[in-house]
Write a protein that holds these residues in place. Structure first.
Motif, short mmCIF file in Angstrom:
data_model
loop_
_atom_site.label_atom_id
_atom_site.label_comp_id
_atom_site.label_asym_id
_atom_site.label_seq_id
_atom_site.Cartn_x
_atom_site.Cartn_y
_atom_site.Cartn_z
N LEU A 110 0.81 -1.21 0.00
CA LEU A 110 0.00 0.00 0.00
C LEU A 110 0.85 1.27 0.00
O LEU A 110 0.32 2.37 -0.07
CB LEU A 110 -0.93 0.02 1.22
CG LEU A 110 -1.92 -1.13 1.29
CD1 LEU A 110 -2.78 -1.00 2.54
CD2 LEU A 110 -2.79 -1.17 0.06
N ALA A 111 2.18 1.13 0.08
CA ALA A 111 3.04 2.31 0.11
C ALA A 111 3.23 2.89 -1.29
O ALA A 111 3.68 4.02 -1.44
CB ALA A 111 4.40 1.96 0.71
N VAL A 112 2.95 2.11 -2.34
CA VAL A 112 3.11 2.56 -3.72
C VAL A 112 1.79 2.31 -4.43
O VAL A 112 1.05 1.41 -4.10
CB VAL A 112 4.25 1.78 -4.43
CG1 VAL A 112 4.46 2.31 -5.84
CG2 VAL A 112 5.53 1.86 -3.63
N GLY A 113 1.52 3.12 -5.43
CA GLY A 113 0.31 2.91 -6.21
C GLY A 113 -0.76 3.92 -5.86
O GLY A 113 -0.78 4.50 -4.78
N ASP A 114 -1.69 4.12 -6.81
CA ASP A 114 -2.74 5.10 -6.60
C ASP A 114 -3.85 4.52 -5.72
O ASP A 114 -3.85 3.34 -5.35
CB ASP A 114 -3.29 5.59 -7.94
CG ASP A 114 -3.77 4.45 -8.82
OD1 ASP A 114 -4.23 3.42 -8.26
OD2 ASP A 114 -3.69 4.57 -10.05
N ALA A 115 -4.82 5.38 -5.39
CA ALA A 115 -5.86 4.98 -4.46
C ALA A 115 -6.68 3.82 -4.99
O ALA A 115 -7.03 2.89 -4.25
CB ALA A 115 -6.76 6.18 -4.16
N GLY A 116 -7.00 3.86 -6.30
CA GLY A 116 -7.80 2.78 -6.87
C GLY A 116 -7.10 1.44 -6.80
O GLY A 116 -7.71 0.41 -6.46
N PHE A 117 -5.79 1.43 -7.06
CA PHE A 117 -5.05 0.18 -7.00
C PHE A 117 -4.93 -0.33 -5.57
O PHE A 117 -5.04 -1.52 -5.31
CB PHE A 117 -3.66 0.35 -7.61
CG PHE A 117 -2.78 -0.85 -7.45
CD1 PHE A 117 -3.03 -2.00 -8.16
CD2 PHE A 117 -1.72 -0.84 -6.56
CE1 PHE A 117 -2.25 -3.13 -8.00
CE2 PHE A 117 -0.93 -1.96 -6.40
CZ PHE A 117 -1.19 -3.10 -7.12
N GLN A 118 -4.71 0.58 -4.62
CA GLN A 118 -4.64 0.16 -3.23
C GLN A 118 -5.94 -0.51 -2.80
O GLN A 118 -5.93 -1.52 -2.09
CB GLN A 118 -4.34 1.37 -2.34
CG GLN A 118 -2.95 1.95 -2.53
CD GLN A 118 -2.71 3.18 -1.70
OE1 GLN A 118 -3.56 3.58 -0.90
NE2 GLN A 118 -1.57 3.81 -1.87
N GLN A 119 -7.06 0.04 -3.23
CA GLN A 119 -8.35 -0.54 -2.88
C GLN A 119 -8.50 -1.93 -3.50
O GLN A 119 -9.01 -2.86 -2.86
CB GLN A 119 -9.47 0.38 -3.35
CG GLN A 119 -10.86 -0.03 -2.88
CD GLN A 119 -10.98 0.03 -1.37
OE1 GLN A 119 -10.29 0.81 -0.72
NE2 GLN A 119 -11.86 -0.78 -0.81
N LYS A 120 -8.05 -2.10 -4.75
CA LYS A 120 -8.11 -3.41 -5.40
C LYS A 120 -7.23 -4.42 -4.67
O LYS A 120 -7.60 -5.59 -4.52
CB LYS A 120 -7.68 -3.28 -6.86
CG LYS A 120 -8.70 -2.59 -7.74
CD LYS A 120 -8.12 -2.19 -9.09
CE LYS A 120 -7.85 -3.37 -9.98
NZ LYS A 120 -7.42 -2.96 -11.34
N CYS A 121 -6.06 -3.98 -4.21
CA CYS A 121 -5.17 -4.87 -3.46
C CYS A 121 -5.86 -5.37 -2.18
O CYS A 121 -5.81 -6.56 -1.86
CB CYS A 121 -3.87 -4.16 -3.10
SG CYS A 121 -2.77 -3.90 -4.48
#
Length: 428
Positions: free
Chosen positions: A193-204
Motif C-alpha cells: 500500500l506504500a506505492v500505487g494510486d488509491a484505486g489500485f490500493q483498494q483493489k489490493c
C-alpha cells in the motif's frame, strides 16, 4: 488448526564493515578474494589487523519463534529497522537464516519490492509466465488466469513492452496481480500500500480480502494500521529484531500505537522545560500528551488525544494565557488553542499550581506528523516563554472512521474530520 509456517529460533546476522562473501563462491571468486586480502594486508597491515579484530555483528533478527496456522492473516508490525523485511525475505527464500529454521508448507507467492522476480529485458507477458513457472504453475494453468491478471494490473497496452520501461506503479500492479491470481497457499506482501494510486490500493485490499475468505494464509507488512485491522486477524510486533508480541490483530495494533513505536520527542519535553529561562511570574512544570491514559507520540486518530499542562503562577496576574499551536512539519499553523478560550471575560489567576487539560477529538487529525508548540503569555503585554516555546512531534496513524469503506484511499489534507452526513432517497 495445522501450522502452515513454523519458525523456530530464527536469527539473521550481518557483519558490518566487512566485504560480503558469496554464498557459493567460484574458484575465480576465491582467488580474487585471496588476492585482495594479500594486497590490503601488504599495504595496510595494521589497519587490516584492526579490521579483523573489530568486525561488528548486527542481528537483524534474533530467536524468533512463531507458528502461523492455515487461513491466518498475520500482520507483522514494527518501526523501520525492526526486522520485518528481513523476516519476509527469509520466509521467501531470498536469503538464508543464520540460526534456526523456517518451515513453509504449500505454494508461496511473495511481493517484497517493486518488480521483485521480474526480468527487466522480458515483456510483461513473458514475465507473467516466468513468475507462474517459478511458482510451480503449468503453462495451461497460467493461461487460464492470464486475462484476469492483465485486467487487474491494467497494463493491457504495454503487455508486450519490456518491463524495464514500466513505471514503478506499473511494475507493482503487474507483480501483485501475478502473486494474487496464481492461487498460492501462502501470500507474502511487504508494504504494497506504500506505492500505487488509491484505486489500485483498494483493489489490493479487496484481493487480500478474497484470499482471507478462501482460507489462504497471508503475511502482511504495513504501517497502515487501518488496513491491518481490516485484513488481518493476527498480529506480531517486532522490536530491534526480536518478537515482543504475538496475538490478535486488534491487540497488536493497540499495543504498537500505545508504546512500541514511542520516540524521544515527548520524553524530551521535560528537558526542554528544564532549560526554559526563569520568569518571575510563570513556570511550566509538566506537559503530558496521552491517549487511553498513557503517554504516547504515535497517535491513533480514531481515539481522543488529551493534553495536560501543569504550571505554577508566581504572582497574581490578569490575562495570563497558556496555549499550544498545532503545526505541520513545514511550520504552517493548523490551529491554536488557549486554556481560557471559552471564557466570557479576561480571567485573573492567583498564585498557585494549576493543571489545564484539553482534548483533541477523535477523527480530526489526518495520518501525518505534527509539531505541538507550547507557550504562555500575558494578554497584550508580553510572552512568558521564548519565541519557540517548547515543542514535541507526534505521528498520527490512520485507524479511525475517515473513509473506512475505502481503507486504501489516499488521504488528502492535514485535518480529517469525520463529519456527520445524512442521506435520504427522494424518489425511486
Amino acid at each position: 488448526m495445522s501450522a502452515v509456517i513454523e519458525i523456530e529460533r530464527l536469527g539473521k546476522r550481518y557483519r558490518i564493515g566487512r566485504e560480503r562473501r558469496a554464498l557459493h563462491p567460484t574458484l575465480r571468486d576465491s582467488i580474487a578474494q585471496f588476492g585482495r586480502g594479500v594486497w590490503r594486508g601488504f599495504r595496510h597491515p595494521v589497519a587490516q589487523s584492526r579490521a579483523r579484530s573489530h568486525a561488528e555483528e548486527f542481528w537483524a533478527l534474533r530467536d524468533v519463534d512463531l507458528a502461523i496456522g492455515r487461513g491466518d492473516r498475520l500482520a507483522v508490525i514494527g518501526a523501520n529497522g525492526a526486522g520485518k523485511s528481513t523476516l519476509l525475505k527469509i520466509l521467501s527464500r531470498v536469503t538464508a537464516p543464520s540460526t534456526g529454521r523456517a518451515v513453509l508448507r504449500g505454494r508461496v507467492a511473495c511481493l517484497l519490492e517493486v518488480g521483485t522476480g521480474f526480468h527487466p529485458e522480458l515483456t510483461g507477458r513473458e514475465n507473467v509466465f516466468l513468475n507462474g513457472a517459478i511458482l510451480g504453475m503449468s503453462r495451461r494453468e497460467i493461461g487460464a488466469r492470464f486475462d484476469e491478471i492483465v485486467a487487474f494490473a491494467g497494463v493491457e497496452r504495454f503487455l508486450d513492452t519490456p518491463v524495464k520501461r514500466y513505471s514503478s506503479g506499473m511494475n507493482l500492479r503487474l507483480a501483485f496481480a501475478v502473486a494474487a491470481h496464481l492461487e498460492p497457499e501462502v501470500l507474502i506482501v511487504d508494504e504494497v500500500l506504500a506505492v500505487g494510486d488509491a484505486g489500485f490500493q483498494q483493489k489490493c485490499l479487496g484481493k487480500m480480502g478474497e484470499a482471507r475468505d478462501q482460507g489462504r494464509t497471508l503475511i502482511f507488512v504495513s504501517h497502515n494500521m487501518q488496513a491491518v485491522r481490516h485484513v488481518c486477524n493476527r498480529g506480531a510486533i517486532l522490536r530491534a529484531g526480536e518478537l515482543v508480541f504475538h496475538g490478535p490483530a486488534e491487540d497488536a495494533v493497540d499495543r504498537y500505537l500505545k508504546g512500541e513505536a514511542r520516540a524521544e520527542s515527548l520524553a524530551s519535553l521535560a528537558d526542554a522545560i528544564e532549560m526554559l529561562p526563569i520568569d518571575p511570574v510563570f513556570r511550566f512544570e509538566e506537559i503530558d500528551v496521552t491517549q487511553d491514559g498513557e503517554s504516547i507520540d504515535l497517535v491513533d486518530n480514531g481515539k481522543p488525544l488529551e493534553i495536560a499542562i501543569a504550571y505554577r503562577v508566581l504572582e497574581r496576574t490578569r490575562g495570563l494565557r497558556v496555549y499550544f499551536d498545532c503545526c505541520d512539519m513545514e511550520q504552517t499553523l493548523l490551529f491554536r488553542s488557549f486554556h481560557d478560550g471559552d471564557c466570557d471575560e479576561i480571567p485573573t489567576l492567583a498564585p498557585g499550581a494549576y493543571r489545564s487539560r484539553v482534548v483533541i477529538p477523535e477523527n480530526l487529525l489526518g495520518p501525518t506528523s505534527y509539531r505541538l508548540i507550547f507557550r504562555a503569555t500575558i494578554y497584550n503585554q508580553r510572552s512568558l516563554t521564548p519565541p519557540g516555546g517548547v515543542s514535541a512531534v507526534i505521528n498520527v496513524v490512520q485507524a479511525g472512521r475517515y473513509n473506512r469503506s475505502y481503507v486504501g484511499d489516499t488521504f488528502r489534507g492535514k485535518i480529517a474530520p469525520c463529519l456527520e452526513w445524512k442521506t435520504e432517497q427522494i424518489d425511486a
